[in-house]
Design a protein around this motif. Sequence first.
Motif, PDB file in Angstrom:
ATOM      1  N   GLY A   1       0.823  -1.216   0.000  1.00  0.00           N
ATOM      2  CA  GLY A   1       0.000   0.000   0.000  1.00  0.00           C
ATOM      3  C   GLY A   1       0.857   1.266   0.000  1.00  0.00           C
ATOM      4  O   GLY A   1       0.707   2.134  -0.873  1.00  0.00           O
ATOM      5  N   PRO A   2       1.792   1.398   0.981  1.00  0.00           N
ATOM      6  CA  PRO A   2       2.668   2.575   0.957  1.00  0.00           C
ATOM      7  C   PRO A   2       3.461   2.719  -0.338  1.00  0.00           C
ATOM      8  O   PRO A   2       3.618   3.825  -0.872  1.00  0.00           O
ATOM      9  N   LEU A   3       3.958   1.588  -0.877  1.00  0.00           N
ATOM     10  CA  LEU A   3       4.713   1.661  -2.137  1.00  0.00           C
ATOM     11  C   LEU A   3       3.840   2.202  -3.269  1.00  0.00           C
ATOM     12  O   LEU A   3       4.271   3.063  -4.054  1.00  0.00           O
TER      13      LEU A   3
ATOM     14  N   LYS B   1       4.260   5.729  -5.224  1.00  0.00           N
ATOM     15  CA  LYS B   1       4.410   5.668  -6.689  1.00  0.00           C
ATOM     16  C   LYS B   1       3.389   6.593  -7.375  1.00  0.00           C
ATOM     17  O   LYS B   1       3.752   7.379  -8.268  1.00  0.00           O
ATOM     18  N   ALA B   2       2.138   6.505  -6.931  1.00  0.00           N
ATOM     19  CA  ALA B   2       1.093   7.333  -7.552  1.00  0.00           C
ATOM     20  C   ALA B   2       1.292   8.818  -7.263  1.00  0.00           C
ATOM     21  O   ALA B   2       0.967   9.681  -8.095  1.00  0.00           O
TER      22      ALA B   2
ATOM     23  N   TRP C   1      13.689   5.022  -0.816  1.00  0.00           N
ATOM     24  CA  TRP C   1      13.001   6.279  -1.156  1.00  0.00           C
ATOM     25  C   TRP C   1      13.921   7.475  -0.888  1.00  0.00           C
ATOM     26  O   TRP C   1      13.951   8.440  -1.662  1.00  0.00           O
ATOM     27  N   ALA C   2      14.654   7.412   0.237  1.00  0.00           N
ATOM     28  CA  ALA C   2      15.515   8.547   0.604  1.00  0.00           C
ATOM     29  C   ALA C   2      16.517   8.843  -0.507  1.00  0.00           C
ATOM     30  O   ALA C   2      16.859  10.005  -0.754  1.00  0.00           O
ATOM     31  N   ARG C   3      16.989   7.791  -1.184  1.00  0.00           N
ATOM     32  CA  ARG C   3      17.932   8.019  -2.292  1.00  0.00           C
ATOM     33  C   ARG C   3      17.211   8.339  -3.597  1.00  0.00           C
ATOM     34  O   ARG C   3      17.545   9.306  -4.291  1.00  0.00           O
ATOM     35  N   GLU C   4      16.215   7.515  -3.945  1.00  0.00           N
ATOM     36  CA  GLU C   4      15.577   7.687  -5.256  1.00  0.00           C
ATOM     37  C   GLU C   4      14.828   9.024  -5.364  1.00  0.00           C
ATOM     38  O   GLU C   4      14.698   9.572  -6.451  1.00  0.00           O
ATOM     39  N   LEU C   5      14.340   9.519  -4.223  1.00  0.00           N
ATOM     40  CA  LEU C   5      13.507  10.730  -4.249  1.00  0.00           C
ATOM     41  C   LEU C   5      14.217  11.920  -3.604  1.00  0.00           C
ATOM     42  O   LEU C   5      13.565  12.884  -3.192  1.00  0.00           O
TER      43      LEU C   5
END
Length: 273
Positions: free
Chosen positions: A132-134, A138-139, A184-188
């Motif tokens: 759910g969080p993923l 993503k959305a 997420w910390a790296r990709e975003l």
Amino acid sequence: MSAYKPLQGKLAIVTGASRGIGAAIAEKLASYGANIVLNYTSESSAQKTEDLAKRLQEKYGTSSIIVRADMGDPSVGDTIIASIKSSPLYSTSTAPLVVDIIINNAGISKNTKLQDITPELFKQHYDINVLGPLMLVKAAMPYLPHDGSGRIVSLSSVSASLGLPGQAVYGGTKAALEAVTRTWARELSDRCTATCVNPGPVVTDMYGGTSEEFKEVMRPFIEHAPLMNAGGAQGRGATPEEIAGCVGLLCLPDSYWCTGSVVSCNGGMIMGT
Ligand code: NAP
């Protein structure tokens, strides 16, 4: 009404905001001036969520968008974003949608010993607590800010690291969420920070629903955590507001240098994360 409004005009999605920790986080962020997307799933929580939205409006002058959607449904992220876009707050706006803050709070925990674990129980927990969080992030990704001011805070648990009996599945979902958070910390990193908080026992329906046997296992921990016995309390769970206070701090502009971390928020039950 507080004059301190560091999140004035920002939009925050809080999953599982109908009760417990999520409702307290929604209130904390609204008190800072943010408009809140209040997600929940159960019919029995519909009125509670309406009442919360009304209270936030009256106390803080903020707007809420209520989205009843199951975080275990893989399309939940798209559902929540579509509901925001079609809400009165955004449907007539010409300004681009910005999702400033995402709080991955919704979660389930059904303590189950090894001999009773089933694939269905595993799937239900991982669908709601991890997938759910993923899917939500993503959305929401196209709508995160482009100046690094975004915030994702996810509710992990001391169960991710303590190996508590009956929590192989639940603890596993929380450890997974912590791993997801670091990616997420790296990709975003150009868009937002990503952190977790890891409460110990919090006085909500979830902890209230655990067995006496489980509470006995927890007793020595909570009797010896510094803040859980401060002031002669002899061991107590946190209030939802105590967790919301830490989450609120991580959403402030001042928390910008904190990302990829599990921030210990358990009265000292776990130190060093
Ligand atoms: P809670 O009292 O059981 O409330 C759970 C919230 O999540 C409710 O708003 C519920 O909505 C929502 N929710 C559950 N399943 C959902 C789904 N499939 N889709 C959308 N929403 C759903 O739980 P809590 O104690 O406040 O816990 C909140 C978070 O903190 C969880 O992630 C939990 O794992 C974590 N945590 C809790 C504790 C603790 O001791 N309580 C300790 C550490 C971490 P409805 O009202 O619609 O059912």
